[in-house]
Design a protein around this motif. Sequence first.
Motif, PDB file in Angstrom:
ATOM      1  N   SER A 144      37.571  59.609  31.995  1.00 52.44           N
ATOM      2  CA  SER A 144      36.658  59.706  30.735  1.00 52.44           C
ATOM      3  C   SER A 144      35.332  60.192  31.189  1.00 52.44           C
ATOM      4  CB  SER A 144      36.720  58.363  29.902  1.00 52.44           C
ATOM      5  OG  SER A 144      38.123  58.166  29.649  1.00 52.44           O
ATOM      6  N   PHE A 145      34.785  59.846  32.449  1.00 57.09           N
ATOM      7  CA  PHE A 145      33.485  59.898  32.868  1.00 57.09           C
ATOM      8  C   PHE A 145      33.150  61.502  32.876  1.00 57.09           C
ATOM      9  CE2 PHE A 145      30.204  60.994  36.162  1.00 57.09           C
ATOM     10  CZ  PHE A 145      29.200  59.946  35.762  1.00 57.09           C
ATOM     11  N   TYR A 146      34.119  62.228  32.932  1.00 52.36           N
ATOM     12  CA  TYR A 146      33.690  63.822  33.044  1.00 52.36           C
ATOM     13  C   TYR A 146      33.777  64.413  31.518  1.00 52.36           C
ATOM     14  CZ  TYR A 146      33.846  62.591  37.806  1.00 52.36           C
ATOM     15  OH  TYR A 146      33.792  62.013  38.924  1.00 52.36           O
ATOM     16  N   CYS A 147      33.992  63.678  30.596  1.00 53.54           N
ATOM     17  CA  CYS A 147      34.168  64.063  29.182  1.00 53.54           C
ATOM     18  C   CYS A 147      33.296  63.252  28.148  1.00 53.54           C
ATOM     19  CB  CYS A 147      35.758  63.967  28.755  1.00 53.54           C
ATOM     20  SG  CYS A 147      36.799  64.904  29.754  1.00 53.54           S
ATOM     21  N   SER A 148      32.779  63.971  27.150  1.00 49.67           N
ATOM     22  CA  SER A 148      32.141  63.047  26.080  1.00 49.67           C
ATOM     23  C   SER A 148      32.904  63.206  24.933  1.00 49.67           C
ATOM     24  CB  SER A 148      30.875  63.962  25.774  1.00 49.67           C
ATOM     25  OG  SER A 148      31.048  65.268  25.355  1.00 49.67           O
ATOM     26  N   GLY A 149      32.322  62.156  24.097  1.00 47.27           N
ATOM     27  CA  GLY A 149      33.104  61.852  22.857  1.00 47.27           C
ATOM     28  C   GLY A 149      34.364  61.126  22.704  1.00 47.27           C
ATOM     29  N   LEU A 153      40.244  63.468  31.059  1.00 44.94           N
ATOM     30  CA  LEU A 153      40.728  64.694  31.663  1.00 44.94           C
ATOM     31  C   LEU A 153      42.240  64.428  31.851  1.00 44.94           C
ATOM     32  CD1 LEU A 153      38.227  65.452  34.670  1.00 44.94           C
ATOM     33  CD2 LEU A 153      38.900  66.776  32.365  1.00 44.94           C
ATOM     34  N   GLN A 154      42.796  63.031  31.649  1.00 47.73           N
ATOM     35  CA  GLN A 154      44.013  62.840  31.647  1.00 47.73           C
ATOM     36  C   GLN A 154      45.193  63.157  30.532  1.00 47.73           C
ATOM     37  OE1 GLN A 154      45.032  58.664  30.840  1.00 47.73           O
ATOM     38  NE2 GLN A 154      47.111  58.977  31.143  1.00 47.73           N
ATOM     39  N   GLY A 155      46.098  63.771  31.400  1.00 47.93           N
ATOM     40  CA  GLY A 155      47.061  64.534  30.314  1.00 47.93           C
ATOM     41  C   GLY A 155      47.835  65.673  31.087  1.00 47.93           C
ATOM     42  N   THR A 156      48.667  66.510  30.117  1.00 50.23           N
ATOM     43  CA  THR A 156      49.280  67.550  30.509  1.00 50.23           C
ATOM     44  C   THR A 156      48.833  68.709  29.991  1.00 50.23           C
ATOM     45  OG1 THR A 156      51.385  66.132  30.616  1.00 50.23           O
ATOM     46  CG2 THR A 156      51.668  68.451  30.626  1.00 50.23           C
ATOM     47  N   TYR A 157      48.567  69.764  30.725  1.00 47.22           N
ATOM     48  CA  TYR A 157      47.839  71.231  30.335  1.00 47.22           C
ATOM     49  C   TYR A 157      48.920  72.312  30.474  1.00 47.22           C
ATOM     50  CZ  TYR A 157      43.636  68.478  30.750  1.00 47.22           C
ATOM     51  OH  TYR A 157      42.579  67.569  30.493  1.00 47.22           O
TER      52      TYR A 157
END
Length: 161
Positions: A144-149, A153-157
């Motif tokens: 979560s540190f690399y994202c705001s709001g 980044l965790q998840g499937t893309y």
Amino acid sequence: MKTRLFTLALLLTSGLVLTSCKEQVKENSTETPTAVENTQETTETTADTKLIDLTFASEGYATREAGSDWVKVNLKSTSPDQVTIVVSSREDIKKPTCSLETVATKVADNTYQAVLQNSQVNFSLGEGQLTIDTVNESDRGVLSFYCSGGGSLQGTYTAVD
């Protein structure tokens, strides 16, 4: 006196010329087989290695024209055992939600690992997918540190063509 100096200079110059000619012949005769051997090794190594250049995106990428938020992850080989990972997100309408640039090392077939803030993060490739998760469940907050709001980044893309 001038004649002696001239003769001495002439002898030294001819000695250098002869010496340098001999060295060039030796270098050329030994370099050619080495160059051929190196070329063969490089060809074999390149044929056996699989370099990647892949792009994956979150679910919102498909509806980005309608204004959906999205995250994109690019993986590109820097060597057979390392990839550069660049995470970017929508920044044309909104402030970017997630961003990251790191290098990950291959730890298993289709799995690369990076260390982010002392936490091990796996980037696992599957059939048209990329899954990002920490090795230890208790470390997931680092993503979560690399994202705001409140993003992560965790998840499937899904692979992007």
